[in-house]
Design a protein around this motif. Structure first.
Motif, PDB file in Angstrom:
ATOM      1  N   ARG A 193     -13.902  -7.740  -5.096  1.00 58.63           N
ATOM      2  CA  ARG A 193     -12.921  -8.277  -4.153  1.00 58.63           C
ATOM      3  C   ARG A 193     -11.505  -7.858  -4.514  1.00 58.63           C
ATOM      4  N   CYS A 194     -11.218  -7.802  -5.803  1.00 58.94           N
ATOM      5  CA  CYS A 194      -9.875  -7.438  -6.251  1.00 58.94           C
ATOM      6  C   CYS A 194      -9.508  -6.026  -5.807  1.00 58.94           C
ATOM      7  N   LYS A 195     -10.404  -5.081  -6.000  1.00 56.15           N
ATOM      8  CA  LYS A 195     -10.124  -3.692  -5.603  1.00 56.15           C
ATOM      9  C   LYS A 195     -10.098  -3.549  -4.087  1.00 56.15           C
ATOM     10  N   ALA A 196     -10.969  -4.270  -3.392  1.00 54.71           N
ATOM     11  CA  ALA A 196     -10.968  -4.214  -1.928  1.00 54.71           C
ATOM     12  C   ALA A 196      -9.635  -4.733  -1.381  1.00 54.71           C
ATOM     13  N   GLN A 197      -9.127  -5.818  -1.951  1.00 59.31           N
ATOM     14  CA  GLN A 197      -7.833  -6.349  -1.523  1.00 59.31           C
ATOM     15  C   GLN A 197      -6.709  -5.372  -1.850  1.00 59.31           C
ATOM     16  N   MET A 198      -6.827  -4.700  -2.991  1.00 62.01           N
ATOM     17  CA  MET A 198      -5.823  -3.705  -3.357  1.00 62.01           C
ATOM     18  C   MET A 198      -5.810  -2.562  -2.341  1.00 62.01           C
ATOM     19  N   GLU A 217      -6.619  -2.797   0.763  1.00 63.45           N
ATOM     20  CA  GLU A 217      -5.996  -3.353   1.976  1.00 63.45           C
ATOM     21  C   GLU A 217      -4.475  -3.297   1.857  1.00 63.45           C
ATOM     22  N   LEU A 218      -3.949  -3.718   0.708  1.00 67.65           N
ATOM     23  CA  LEU A 218      -2.504  -3.729   0.491  1.00 67.65           C
ATOM     24  C   LEU A 218      -1.934  -2.312   0.507  1.00 67.65           C
ATOM     25  N   MET A 219      -2.668  -1.384  -0.080  1.00 70.02           N
ATOM     26  CA  MET A 219      -2.215   0.005  -0.085  1.00 70.02           C
ATOM     27  C   MET A 219      -2.133   0.560   1.329  1.00 70.02           C
ATOM     28  N   THR A 220      -3.121   0.232   2.153  1.00 67.07           N
ATOM     29  CA  THR A 220      -3.127   0.704   3.539  1.00 67.07           C
ATOM     30  C   THR A 220      -1.978   0.081   4.332  1.00 67.07           C
ATOM     31  N   GLU A 221      -1.743  -1.207   4.126  1.00 66.03           N
ATOM     32  CA  GLU A 221      -0.640  -1.882   4.814  1.00 66.03           C
ATOM     33  C   GLU A 221       0.708  -1.273   4.415  1.00 66.03           C
ATOM     34  N   GLU A 222       0.882  -1.008   3.120  1.00 66.30           N
ATOM     35  CA  GLU A 222       2.141  -0.431   2.648  1.00 66.30           C
ATOM     36  C   GLU A 222       2.292   1.008   3.128  1.00 66.30           C
ATOM     37  N   LEU A 251      -2.298   3.608   9.203  1.00 71.09           N
ATOM     38  CA  LEU A 251      -2.308   4.963   8.670  1.00 71.09           C
ATOM     39  C   LEU A 251      -2.983   4.917   7.297  1.00 71.09           C
ATOM     40  N   PRO A 252      -4.200   5.452   7.191  1.00 68.97           N
ATOM     41  CA  PRO A 252      -4.922   5.400   5.916  1.00 68.97           C
ATOM     42  C   PRO A 252      -4.171   6.117   4.794  1.00 68.97           C
ATOM     43  N   VAL A 253      -4.332   5.619   3.599  1.00 68.90           N
ATOM     44  CA  VAL A 253      -3.783   6.282   2.418  1.00 68.90           C
ATOM     45  C   VAL A 253      -4.454   7.638   2.260  1.00 68.90           C
ATOM     46  N   GLU A 254      -3.656   8.660   1.971  1.00 68.39           N
ATOM     47  CA  GLU A 254      -4.194   9.998   1.749  1.00 68.39           C
ATOM     48  C   GLU A 254      -3.838  10.463   0.340  1.00 68.39           C
ATOM     49  N   VAL A 255      -4.823  11.005  -0.354  1.00 68.66           N
ATOM     50  CA  VAL A 255      -4.635  11.499  -1.722  1.00 68.66           C
ATOM     51  C   VAL A 255      -4.912  12.993  -1.721  1.00 68.66           C
ATOM     52  N   ASN A 256      -3.921  13.800  -2.122  1.00 62.50           N
ATOM     53  CA  ASN A 256      -4.145  15.246  -2.074  1.00 62.50           C
ATOM     54  C   ASN A 256      -5.024  15.705  -3.242  1.00 62.50           C
ATOM     55  N   ASN A 257      -5.434  16.952  -3.181  1.00 63.00           N
ATOM     56  CA  ASN A 257      -6.436  17.439  -4.137  1.00 63.00           C
ATOM     57  C   ASN A 257      -5.936  17.535  -5.566  1.00 63.00           C
ATOM     58  N   LYS A 300      -2.198  -0.296  -9.078  1.00 58.56           N
ATOM     59  CA  LYS A 300      -2.314  -0.724 -10.473  1.00 58.56           C
ATOM     60  C   LYS A 300      -2.593   0.454 -11.399  1.00 58.56           C
ATOM     61  N   GLY A 301      -1.975   1.575 -11.087  1.00 55.04           N
ATOM     62  CA  GLY A 301      -2.167   2.758 -11.906  1.00 55.04           C
ATOM     63  C   GLY A 301      -3.391   3.545 -11.470  1.00 55.04           C
TER      64      GLY A 301
END
Length: 207
Positions: free
Chosen positions: A17-22, A24-29, A83-89, A109-110
């Motif tokens: 749950r902790c990572k799932a909530q994180m 969610e917060l990342m997507t909102e930000e 807008l989903p978070v995107e992580v480049n290669n 959280k790093g």
């Protein structure tokens, strides 16, 4: 050989749950930053850097938002609902420890390493190729689908021309001989883009 670019789904395994909530917060930000950037003229967005944006997201993720809002799609967008978070290669890494595949990437959280598995068995050879270095990984997007979190990862691989899959009005065809009609001739190699929707939904795809 033909370079084929497509998207595979990697499902996060046993996500607490902790990572799932994180996520969610990342997507909102991520969405908040994008909409803030859209309020600036495109000329100002072109010179925008991560140092000018206050956010708890890591600079690598913020930079992807900036690039997106400067893209042709971003210039046409008035506001993002999500807008989903995107992580480049350059900012993610796949590892195999024992029988567990994991992906590491920057979070609130790093950098975290989170177990994953392919969402469909026919993608397992692709994941193996990524780990072996025979398939090239691009950026991935952090997406929630039916209350489950996935990494939608773009990959590029070399496919023999005789085995190339091409798109038609119904989705994907297999075993087509010759040069794909929708490919782009670069003079050296030919490229074809397969969409995630057509790849997932075509019932003719072999397991």
């Amino acid at each position: 050989m033909i370079k084929v670019t497509r998207t595979i789904q990697l499902k996060f395994v046993d996500l607490n749950r902790c990572k799932a909530q994180m996520f969610e917060l990342m997507t909102e930000e991520n969405t908040r930053i994008a909409n803030q950037l859209l309020s600036f003229p495109i000329k100002e967005r072109r010179t925008m850097t991560t140092t000018k944006i206050m956010s708890e997201l890591k600079s690598a993720l913020v930079n992807q938002v900036i690039r997106h809002t400067k893209s042709p799609t971003g210039r046409k967008t008035k506001q993002y609902k999500v807008l989903p978070v995107e992580v480049n290669n350059q900012n993610w890494k796949l590892t195999l420890k024992g029988n567990t595949d994991s992906i590491s990437f920057p979070t609130l959280k790093g950098e975290k390493r989170i177990p994953i598995k392919v969402a469909s068995p026919h993608w397992q050879p692709v994941l193996d190729g990524l780990l072996e270095g025979t398939i090239q990984g691009g950026s991935f997007k952090l997406i929630k689908h039916r209350n489950k979190w996935y990494a939608y990862l773009s990959i590029t691989e070399d496919v023999p021309e005789r085995d190339a899959s091409v798109m038609d009005s119904f989705g994907l065809n297999y075993g087509v001989l010759g040069t794909p009609p929708n490919s782009v001739n670069t003079g050296k190699q030919e490229y074809i883009q397969l969409s995630l929707f057509d790849w997932c939904c075509d019932t003719r795809i072999p397991p």
